[in-house]
Design an enzyme around this catalytic site. Structure first.
Site, PDB file in Angstrom:
ATOM      1  N   ASN A  36     -59.687  61.974  39.705  1.00 24.05           N
ATOM      2  CA  ASN A  36     -60.421  62.738  40.731  1.00 24.05           C
ATOM      3  C   ASN A  36     -59.482  63.421  41.724  1.00 24.05           C
ATOM      4  O   ASN A  36     -59.889  63.773  42.828  1.00 24.05           O
ATOM      5  CB  ASN A  36     -61.365  61.820  41.495  1.00 24.05           C
ATOM      6  CG  ASN A  36     -62.402  61.189  40.600  1.00 24.05           C
ATOM      7  OD1 ASN A  36     -62.894  61.820  39.669  1.00 24.05           O
ATOM      8  ND2 ASN A  36     -62.730  59.941  40.859  1.00 24.05           N
ATOM      9  N   HIS A 124     -75.536  58.621  42.125  1.00 20.29           N
ATOM     10  CA  HIS A 124     -74.490  57.632  41.852  1.00 20.29           C
ATOM     11  C   HIS A 124     -74.982  56.202  42.100  1.00 20.29           C
ATOM     12  O   HIS A 124     -75.817  55.959  42.983  1.00 20.29           O
ATOM     13  CB  HIS A 124     -73.290  57.928  42.768  1.00 20.29           C
ATOM     14  CG  HIS A 124     -72.081  57.127  42.446  1.00 20.29           C
ATOM     15  ND1 HIS A 124     -71.704  56.024  43.160  1.00 20.29           N
ATOM     16  CD2 HIS A 124     -71.165  57.265  41.455  1.00 20.29           C
ATOM     17  CE1 HIS A 124     -70.594  55.523  42.643  1.00 20.29           C
ATOM     18  NE2 HIS A 124     -70.245  56.263  41.611  1.00 20.29           N
ATOM     19  N   GLU A 168     -76.841  64.425  45.503  1.00 21.90           N
ATOM     20  CA  GLU A 168     -75.407  64.751  45.535  1.00 21.90           C
ATOM     21  C   GLU A 168     -75.275  66.267  45.539  1.00 21.90           C
ATOM     22  O   GLU A 168     -76.151  66.968  45.028  1.00 21.90           O
ATOM     23  CB  GLU A 168     -74.703  64.178  44.295  1.00 21.90           C
ATOM     24  CG  GLU A 168     -74.781  62.673  44.225  1.00 21.90           C
ATOM     25  CD  GLU A 168     -74.109  62.087  42.968  1.00 21.90           C
ATOM     26  OE1 GLU A 168     -73.167  62.704  42.435  1.00 21.90           O
ATOM     27  OE2 GLU A 168     -74.544  61.018  42.541  1.00 21.90           O
ATOM     28  N   SER A 172     -71.570  63.835  39.626  1.00 17.69           N
ATOM     29  CA  SER A 172     -70.329  63.284  39.085  1.00 17.69           C
ATOM     30  C   SER A 172     -70.249  63.318  37.565  1.00 17.69           C
ATOM     31  O   SER A 172     -69.166  63.408  37.011  1.00 17.69           O
ATOM     32  CB  SER A 172     -70.129  61.856  39.578  1.00 17.69           C
ATOM     33  OG  SER A 172     -71.209  61.051  39.182  1.00 17.69           O
ATOM     34  N   ASP A 198     -74.634  63.329  49.388  1.00 16.99           N
ATOM     35  CA  ASP A 198     -73.340  62.771  49.002  1.00 16.99           C
ATOM     36  C   ASP A 198     -72.480  63.911  48.460  1.00 16.99           C
ATOM     37  O   ASP A 198     -72.770  64.486  47.410  1.00 16.99           O
ATOM     38  CB  ASP A 198     -73.557  61.688  47.935  1.00 16.99           C
ATOM     39  CG  ASP A 198     -72.255  60.996  47.526  1.00 16.99           C
ATOM     40  OD1 ASP A 198     -71.182  61.630  47.615  1.00 16.99           O
ATOM     41  OD2 ASP A 198     -72.316  59.831  47.095  1.00 16.99           O
ATOM     42  N   HIS A 201     -67.923  64.732  45.432  1.00 16.61           N
ATOM     43  CA  HIS A 201     -67.201  65.633  44.533  1.00 16.61           C
ATOM     44  C   HIS A 201     -67.175  67.074  45.042  1.00 16.61           C
ATOM     45  O   HIS A 201     -66.676  67.964  44.343  1.00 16.61           O
ATOM     46  CB  HIS A 201     -67.811  65.565  43.128  1.00 16.61           C
ATOM     47  CG  HIS A 201     -67.771  64.176  42.577  1.00 16.61           C
ATOM     48  ND1 HIS A 201     -66.662  63.658  41.950  1.00 16.61           N
ATOM     49  CD2 HIS A 201     -68.686  63.171  42.615  1.00 16.61           C
ATOM     50  CE1 HIS A 201     -66.905  62.408  41.600  1.00 16.61           C
ATOM     51  NE2 HIS A 201     -68.127  62.078  42.002  1.00 16.61           N
ATOM     52  N   LYS A 232     -61.048  61.076  46.346  1.00 13.52           N
ATOM     53  CA  LYS A 232     -61.089  62.066  45.265  1.00 13.52           C
ATOM     54  C   LYS A 232     -60.206  63.254  45.664  1.00 13.52           C
ATOM     55  O   LYS A 232     -58.988  63.125  45.653  1.00 13.52           O
ATOM     56  CB  LYS A 232     -62.539  62.412  44.954  1.00 13.52           C
ATOM     57  CG  LYS A 232     -63.331  61.137  44.566  1.00 13.52           C
ATOM     58  CD  LYS A 232     -64.731  61.416  44.197  1.00 13.52           C
ATOM     59  CE  LYS A 232     -65.611  60.193  44.108  1.00 13.52           C
ATOM     60  NZ  LYS A 232     -65.128  58.966  43.549  1.00 13.52           N
TER      61      LYS A 232
HETATM   62  N1  PMP Z   1     -70.504  58.720  45.504  1.00 11.08           N
HETATM   63  C1  PMP Z   1     -70.256  59.378  44.355  1.00 11.08           C
HETATM   64  C2  PMP Z   1     -71.114  60.532  43.973  1.00 11.08           C
HETATM   65  C3  PMP Z   1     -69.187  58.975  43.544  1.00 11.08           C
HETATM   66  O1  PMP Z   1     -68.940  59.611  42.397  1.00 11.08           O
HETATM   67  C4  PMP Z   1     -68.403  57.871  43.943  1.00 11.08           C
HETATM   68  C5  PMP Z   1     -67.201  57.377  43.151  1.00 11.08           C
HETATM   69  N2  PMP Z   1     -67.185  57.611  41.828  1.00 11.08           N
HETATM   70  C6  PMP Z   1     -68.731  57.204  45.122  1.00 11.08           C
HETATM   71  C7  PMP Z   1     -69.777  57.672  45.888  1.00 11.08           C
HETATM   72  C8  PMP Z   1     -67.970  56.000  45.572  1.00 11.08           C
HETATM   73  O2  PMP Z   1     -66.852  56.380  46.278  1.00 11.08           O
HETATM   74  P1  PMP Z   1     -65.593  55.395  46.406  1.00 11.08           P
HETATM   75  O3  PMP Z   1     -64.833  55.565  45.124  1.00 11.08           O
HETATM   76  O4  PMP Z   1     -64.867  55.879  47.612  1.00 11.08           O
HETATM   77  O5  PMP Z   1     -66.130  54.022  46.559  1.00 11.08           O
END
Ligand code: PMP
Length: 375
Positions: A36, A124, A168, A172, A198, A201, A232
Site C-alpha cells: 500500500n 472493510h 469508503e 480496497s 473511510d 485508500h 498506506k
Molecule cells: N480501512 C480500510 C478501507 C482498509 O483497507 C484498512 C486496511 N487494509 C483499514 C481501514 C485498517 O487500517 P490499518 O491498517 O491502519 O489498521
C-alpha cells in the site's frame, strides 16, 4: 486436549479448501504490486534520511509509554492533529493507533439508543467490526449503490434520531470509487444523516494536495467523520478522523480503542507529520500512480474482462482459484509480486489478482507488466 484437536481440525479444513492464510516474506528481486506504499515513499532513502536529519528533542523518542489520556499526549500528536484540522478546514482532528482502532472504536462511541447504521456491503472488515460492536441496528446496501441506501433512508430515517451512512471513498478490493456527490446529496435530503467516510485508500493519492477523494471533489466539509489511515500512501502507521470538536471530545471520552491503548510513538507521529507536510508536493507521484492504474485497467478490459477500477488499485478477475494461483505464479516468474485474492475474501468464482500500484514503479517495468496481459 479437545481444544487443540479442534484448532488443528479447523486449520485442516481451511488448508483443504485452499484458504489457509500464512505469513510470507516478500521474495527478493520482485517488484511489489501488493503493498500500500502508493506514493513510493518506503524505499525513498533520501526522503527518509531527510526526516532523520530533522529529528530533534522529544520527537526522537521511540515510545509514548502511556496512553494519550495519561502521559502519552506528546507534542508530536498535538502538532499532527493541528496540521490535519487545518488542512481539511475542520474544527478538530484525532489520531489513533491504526485504521483498525479507528473503525472499530468510533461508531460504538457515537451511537445512541436511536441510531441506525447503513453500510456498503463491501465495507472493510474494521468498519463491520465497529458496527457490530456498536450494537446499533444496521442494514447493508448493495455495493456502491447509493440509490439502494436511499431506499433504506426513505423507509427508516424518520424512525431514528440519526442514521450513520458508512462507506469508503476508494474500495480496497476493486479500486472503484464512491460517487461522493450522490453521498452528500443523501445528507441534504435527509436531515438526520451522519456521513462516515473511510478514505484509507484515497488519502495521499487523490486531490491536488493529496487530501483524498472528498477533498478532490470539494465535498469534504459535508463529511461528518472523514477517516484516513497513515499506513498506506503516507507510509507510516496510525489513522485519523477529521470532525467537529464535539465529536472529538466525545471520542476522547468514550472511544475504548482510543482510551485503553498506548499512544503512538513520538518518532512515528513526527514521521507522519513530515510525510503529511510533503504530500502537497507529491503531485507527480500521484499522477504517475493514477495513470498506471488507468492503463492497467484498460489492458484488462482489452482482454474482455470487466474491471471497475477507477484508481491505483486494479483487480484482474480470473474466476477459479487454481487458475488465479497459476496466473500469480506467471507474474512472479516475470518479477512481479502480486497476490491472489480468493473466496471468502471475494465472492465465489471471482478469484482475482489484486494489483496495488506504487509510484515507485518505473515506466519501463510497468510497460513490461502490460506485455504480460497480451497472452
Ligand atoms: N480501512 C480500510 C478501507 C482498509 O483497507 C484498512 C486496511 N487494509 C483499514 C481501514 C485498517 O487500517 P490499518 O491498517 O491502519 O489498521
Amino acid at each position: 486436549m479437545k481444544f487443540f484437536d479442534r484448532l488443528t481440525s479447523d486449520l485442516t479444513t481451511l488448508r483443504e479448501a485452499g484458504n489457509l492464510r500464512t505469513l510470507r516474506l516478500l521474495p527478493e528481486d520482485t517488484l511489489n504490486l501488493s503493498g500500500n506504499d502508493y506514493l513510493g515513499i518506503l524505499n525513498d532513502t533520501a526522503f527518509r534520511e531527510g526526516f532523520y536529519d530533522s529529528l530533534t528533542g522529544e520527537d526522537r523518542k521511540l515510545s509514548a509509554a502511556s496512553s494519550r489520556l495519561l502521559t502519552g499526549n506528546v507534542p508530536a500528536a498535538v502538532a499532527l492533529e493541528e496540521a490535519l484540522a487545518q488542512a481539511y478546514g475542520t474544527e478538530a482532528a484525532l489520531v489513533f493507533g491504526s485504521g483498525y482502532h479507528a473503525n472499530t472504536g468510533i461508531l460504538p462511541a457515537l451511537v445512541g439508543p436511536k441510531s441506525l447504521v447503513l453500510s456498503d456491503k463491501l465495507n472493510h472488515a474494521s468498519m463491520i467490526d465497529g458496527i457490530r460492536a456498536s450494537g446499533a441496528t444496521f442494514y447493508r446496501f448493495r455495493h456502491n449503490d447509493l440509490a439502494h441506501a436511499r431506499t433504506f433512508l426513505e423507509r427508516y430515517a424518520a424512525e431514528y434520531e440519526e442514521v450513520f451512512v458508512m462507506t469508503e471513498s476508494v474500495f480496497s478490493m476493486d479500486g472503484d470509487c464512491t460517487d461522493l456527490e450522490a453521498l452528500v446529496k443523501l445528507k441534504h435530503d435527509f436531515p438526520n444523516v451522519v456521513l462516515y467516510l473511510d478514505e484509507a485508500h484515497g488519502v495521499g493519492v487523490f486531490g491536488e494536495t493529496g487530501l483524498g477523494l472528498a477533498h478532490a471533489k470539494g465535498v469534504h466539509h459535508e463529511i461528518d467523520l472523514l477517516v484516513g489511515t497513515f499506513g498506506k500512501a503516507l507510509c507510516s502507521t496510525g489513522a485519523f478522523v477529521v470532525c467537529s470538536s464535539v465529536i472529538r471530545e466525545t471520542l476522547i471520552n468514550k472511544m475504548r480503542p482510543f482510551i485503553f491503548t498506548t499512544a503512538l510513538p513520538p518518532v512515528n507521529l513526527a514521521w507522519t507529520l513530515y510525510v503529511f507536510r510533503a504530500l502537497a508536493g507529491m503531485t507527480a507521484r500521484r499522477r504517475h500512480v493514477l495513470s498506471m492504474g488507468q492503463r492497467l485497467a484498460e489492458a484488462i478490459r482489452g482482454k474482455g474482462i470487466a474491471c471497475v477500477s477507477a484508481s491505483h488499485i486494479v483487480p484482474y478477475v480470473i474466476g477459479e482459484n487454481d487458475a488465479t494461483i497459476l496466473e500469480a505464479q506467471r507474474f512472479r516468474q516475470a518479477g512481479f509480486y502480486v497476490l491472489p485474492i480468493r473466496p471468502p475474501t471475494v465472492p465465489r468464482g471471482t478469484a482475482r489478482l489484486r494489483f496495488s500500484l506504487s509510484a515507485e514503479i518505473a515506466e519501463a517495468d510497468f510497460e513490461r507488466l502490460l506485455t504480460l496481459f497480451q497472452h
